[in-house]
Design a protein around this motif. Sequence first.
Motif, PDB file in Angstrom:
ATOM      1  N   ILE A 195       0.847  -1.203   0.000  1.00 20.51           N
ATOM      2  CA  ILE A 195       0.000   0.000   0.000  1.00 20.51           C
ATOM      3  C   ILE A 195       0.883   1.255   0.000  1.00 20.51           C
ATOM      4  O   ILE A 195       0.622   2.212  -0.720  1.00 20.51           O
ATOM      5  CB  ILE A 195      -1.006  -0.019   1.185  1.00 20.51           C
ATOM      6  N   ARG A 196       1.963   1.196   0.768  1.00 19.93           N
ATOM      7  CA  ARG A 196       2.896   2.339   0.791  1.00 19.93           C
ATOM      8  C   ARG A 196       3.504   2.570  -0.593  1.00 19.93           C
ATOM      9  O   ARG A 196       3.634   3.685  -1.045  1.00 19.93           O
ATOM     10  CB  ARG A 196       4.018   2.083   1.808  1.00 19.93           C
ATOM     11  N   GLN A 197       3.833   1.467  -1.262  1.00 16.89           N
ATOM     12  CA  GLN A 197       4.421   1.584  -2.610  1.00 16.89           C
ATOM     13  C   GLN A 197       3.421   2.226  -3.571  1.00 16.89           C
ATOM     14  O   GLN A 197       3.772   3.085  -4.368  1.00 16.89           O
ATOM     15  CB  GLN A 197       4.756   0.191  -3.151  1.00 16.89           C
ATOM     16  N   ALA A 198       2.168   1.777  -3.458  1.00 20.14           N
ATOM     17  CA  ALA A 198       1.145   2.318  -4.355  1.00 20.14           C
ATOM     18  C   ALA A 198       0.896   3.790  -4.069  1.00 20.14           C
ATOM     19  O   ALA A 198       0.741   4.599  -4.970  1.00 20.14           O
ATOM     20  CB  ALA A 198      -0.154   1.518  -4.209  1.00 20.14           C
ATOM     21  N   GLN A 199       0.899   4.137  -2.778  1.00 16.14           N
ATOM     22  CA  GLN A 199       0.652   5.536  -2.411  1.00 16.14           C
ATOM     23  C   GLN A 199       1.792   6.437  -2.846  1.00 16.14           C
ATOM     24  O   GLN A 199       1.598   7.595  -3.160  1.00 16.14           O
ATOM     25  CB  GLN A 199       0.448   5.644  -0.896  1.00 16.14           C
ATOM     26  N   GLY A 200       3.004   5.864  -2.871  1.00 16.79           N
ATOM     27  CA  GLY A 200       4.159   6.662  -3.281  1.00 16.79           C
ATOM     28  C   GLY A 200       4.177   6.899  -4.775  1.00 16.79           C
ATOM     29  O   GLY A 200       4.966   7.686  -5.284  1.00 16.79           O
ATOM     30  N   ASN A 201       3.277   6.206  -5.470  1.00 13.90           N
ATOM     31  CA  ASN A 201       3.280   6.290  -6.930  1.00 13.90           C
ATOM     32  C   ASN A 201       2.437   7.459  -7.428  1.00 13.90           C
ATOM     33  O   ASN A 201       1.565   7.289  -8.253  1.00 13.90           O
ATOM     34  CB  ASN A 201       2.745   4.960  -7.495  1.00 13.90           C
ATOM     35  N   VAL A 202       2.656   8.633  -6.861  1.00 13.18           N
ATOM     36  CA  VAL A 202       1.884   9.796  -7.300  1.00 13.18           C
ATOM     37  C   VAL A 202       2.632  10.411  -8.481  1.00 13.18           C
ATOM     38  O   VAL A 202       3.826  10.653  -8.400  1.00 13.18           O
ATOM     39  CB  VAL A 202       1.762  10.834  -6.172  1.00 13.18           C
ATOM     40  N   SER A 203       1.927  10.601  -9.549  1.00  6.30           N
ATOM     41  CA  SER A 203       2.594  11.195 -10.699  1.00  6.30           C
ATOM     42  C   SER A 203       2.314  12.693 -10.719  1.00  6.30           C
ATOM     43  O   SER A 203       1.360  13.161 -10.104  1.00  6.30           O
ATOM     44  CB  SER A 203       2.096  10.551 -11.979  1.00  6.30           C
ATOM     45  N   TYR A 204       3.149  13.416 -11.392  1.00  7.50           N
ATOM     46  CA  TYR A 204       2.901  14.849 -11.475  1.00  7.50           C
ATOM     47  C   TYR A 204       3.370  15.350 -12.822  1.00  7.50           C
ATOM     48  O   TYR A 204       4.258  14.794 -13.436  1.00  7.50           O
ATOM     49  CB  TYR A 204       3.617  15.581 -10.337  1.00  7.50           C
ATOM     50  N   SER A 205       2.737  16.383 -13.243  1.00  9.30           N
ATOM     51  CA  SER A 205       3.081  16.930 -14.537  1.00  9.30           C
ATOM     52  C   SER A 205       3.447  18.397 -14.351  1.00  9.30           C
ATOM     53  O   SER A 205       2.599  19.204 -13.972  1.00  9.30           O
ATOM     54  CB  SER A 205       1.854  16.777 -15.438  1.00  9.30           C
ATOM     55  N   THR A 206       4.717  18.719 -14.584  1.00  7.45           N
ATOM     56  CA  THR A 206       5.130  20.103 -14.355  1.00  7.45           C
ATOM     57  C   THR A 206       4.617  21.026 -15.455  1.00  7.45           C
ATOM     58  O   THR A 206       4.562  22.229 -15.266  1.00  7.45           O
ATOM     59  CB  THR A 206       6.676  20.219 -14.307  1.00  7.45           C
ATOM     60  N   LYS A 207       4.213  20.434 -16.595  1.00  5.63           N
ATOM     61  CA  LYS A 207       3.807  21.319 -17.696  1.00  5.63           C
ATOM     62  C   LYS A 207       2.582  22.170 -17.358  1.00  5.63           C
ATOM     63  O   LYS A 207       2.493  23.308 -17.777  1.00  5.63           O
ATOM     64  CB  LYS A 207       3.640  20.560 -19.002  1.00  5.63           C
ATOM     65  N   TYR A 208       1.654  21.631 -16.549  1.00  7.88           N
ATOM     66  CA  TYR A 208       0.481  22.446 -16.174  1.00  7.88           C
ATOM     67  C   TYR A 208       0.892  23.594 -15.251  1.00  7.88           C
ATOM     68  O   TYR A 208       0.430  24.714 -15.394  1.00  7.88           O
ATOM     69  CB  TYR A 208      -0.564  21.590 -15.441  1.00  7.88           C
ATOM     70  N   ILE A 209       1.777  23.251 -14.289  1.00  3.89           N
ATOM     71  CA  ILE A 209       2.227  24.280 -13.338  1.00  3.89           C
ATOM     72  C   ILE A 209       2.938  25.401 -14.102  1.00  3.89           C
ATOM     73  O   ILE A 209       2.686  26.584 -13.871  1.00  3.89           O
ATOM     74  CB  ILE A 209       3.182  23.667 -12.281  1.00  3.89           C
ATOM     75  N   LEU A 210       3.812  25.027 -15.040  1.00  4.68           N
ATOM     76  CA  LEU A 210       4.578  26.040 -15.769  1.00  4.68           C
ATOM     77  C   LEU A 210       3.685  26.817 -16.737  1.00  4.68           C
ATOM     78  O   LEU A 210       3.782  28.047 -16.836  1.00  4.68           O
ATOM     79  CB  LEU A 210       5.749  25.382 -16.513  1.00  4.68           C
ATOM     80  N   LEU A 211       2.800  26.101 -17.424  1.00  8.13           N
ATOM     81  CA  LEU A 211       1.898  26.773 -18.372  1.00  8.13           C
ATOM     82  C   LEU A 211       1.055  27.834 -17.651  1.00  8.13           C
ATOM     83  O   LEU A 211       1.005  29.001 -18.054  1.00  8.13           O
ATOM     84  CB  LEU A 211       0.978  25.730 -19.039  1.00  8.13           C
ATOM     85  N   TRP A 212       0.424  27.411 -16.535  1.00  7.31           N
ATOM     86  CA  TRP A 212      -0.441  28.351 -15.813  1.00  7.31           C
ATOM     87  C   TRP A 212       0.354  29.401 -15.058  1.00  7.31           C
ATOM     88  O   TRP A 212      -0.100  30.531 -14.889  1.00  7.31           O
ATOM     89  CB  TRP A 212      -1.405  27.577 -14.890  1.00  7.31           C
ATOM     90  N   GLY A 213       1.550  29.025 -14.619  1.00  4.06           N
ATOM     91  CA  GLY A 213       2.420  29.989 -13.941  1.00  4.06           C
ATOM     92  C   GLY A 213       2.741  31.154 -14.865  1.00  4.06           C
ATOM     93  O   GLY A 213       2.525  32.325 -14.518  1.00  4.06           O
ATOM     94  N   TRP A 214       3.204  30.818 -16.066  1.00  6.34           N
ATOM     95  CA  TRP A 214       3.549  31.867 -17.035  1.00  6.34           C
ATOM     96  C   TRP A 214       2.321  32.649 -17.480  1.00  6.34           C
ATOM     97  O   TRP A 214       2.348  33.874 -17.594  1.00  6.34           O
ATOM     98  CB  TRP A 214       4.266  31.259 -18.254  1.00  6.34           C
ATOM     99  N   CYS A 215       1.252  31.918 -17.732  1.00  9.78           N
ATOM    100  CA  CYS A 215       0.023  32.559 -18.222  1.00  9.78           C
ATOM    101  C   CYS A 215      -0.486  33.612 -17.219  1.00  9.78           C
ATOM    102  O   CYS A 215      -0.738  34.766 -17.583  1.00  9.78           O
ATOM    103  CB  CYS A 215      -1.034  31.473 -18.455  1.00  9.78           C
ATOM    104  N   ILE A 216      -0.565  33.214 -15.945  1.00  6.70           N
ATOM    105  CA  ILE A 216      -1.127  34.134 -14.943  1.00  6.70           C
ATOM    106  C   ILE A 216      -0.134  35.246 -14.591  1.00  6.70           C
ATOM    107  O   ILE A 216      -0.532  36.399 -14.397  1.00  6.70           O
ATOM    108  CB  ILE A 216      -1.615  33.349 -13.703  1.00  6.70           C
TER     109      ILE A 216
END
Lengths: 94, 191
Positions: free
Chosen positions: B21-42
Motif C-alpha cells: 500500500i505504501r508503494q502504491a501511495q508513493g506512486n503519485v505522478s505529477y506533470s510540471t507542464k500544467y504548473i509552468l503553463l499556468w504559472g507563465w500565463c497568470i
Amino acid sequence: MFKELDPLLHSQLRLGVMSLLISMEAAEFTFLKEKTNSTAGNLSVQLDKLSEAGYITIEKSFKGKKPLTTCKITRKGIKAFEEYVNNLKDYIKK
Amino acid sequence: MKDENKDLSAEQSLALISGMIRQAQGNVSYSTKYILLWGWCIALANLGMYGLMKFSTYPHPYVVWLITIPATIVSIIYGIKEGKEKITHSHLDKITMWLWLSLFFIIPPVITFGYKINFQINPVILLLTAFPTFITGIILRFKPLLVGGICFWACSIICFMVDAQTQMLLGALAVITGYLIPGYLLKRIKV
C-alpha cells in the motif's frame, strides 16, 4: 473461533497484487510486475486466478502497437480483501 | 515474489499489505507542464494588466486575461492525451486532478459576481489557489509547493489591503513564488 483465511489471498504474490490494487484506480501489468518483483509468467498465472474468482478485472488492449494489460479490483475483491485483513487482525490478537 | 503460502504468517501478511500500500501511495505522478503553463500565463496576465493600467489610458486593461482561454484549451488537450496514455492511476492522482479541476469551477463565479465583493477578485482567487497548491505539496511531499501555497495565502492577505494596480504586481509575485519557482524545481528533480 477464528475464521479461515481466504486461501486465494493467503499467497504472497496474490496478496501483494491485491494490496497494490486496493490503493489504485487501475494498474498496468508492468507496474504490478515491477512492484511485486515477480516474473511475467508467475504474475500472469496469479492474475488469472484472481480474475476467475471475480476479485479483479483484466482488460487487454493496445497502446499503439504494444499490448496493454490493465487490472482493476472489483467490489467482490475489495470485500474479500477487507475480510482477509479483519481475519488477520483476529489471528494477531490471539 | 514467489507464490508460496506455507510460510506466510499473519504478521508477514500484514507487513506485506502495508508495504505494498505504501508503494502504491508513493506512486503519485505529477506533470510540471500544467504548473509552468499556468504559472507563465497568470504571471504575464497580471504584469500585462499592471502595465496597461500604469502606462496607458486603455479603458479595458483586463482584456489581457483572455490569454487564459488558449491556456485552458491547451490544458484540456494535454489532459485528454495524458488520460489516454496513462493507465496506472492511484487515488491520490485522482484527488490531485479534482483538486485543480474544482478551481476551474470555483473561479468563474468569483469573477462573474466580483461586483458583489467590491471587485476584490484578485485576493480571493489568490486565497483559493493557496489551498490546492498547499495540498498538492503535501501529496507530492514537495516542500517548495508547500511554501508556494503559503506565498499565495500571504500575498492574498496583503492584496486585500492595497490598490488594484499593486494587486496585479502581488498576483504576479504570488504566481512566481507559488507556481513558477516550485514548477522549475520539480522539473529539475524529474529530469
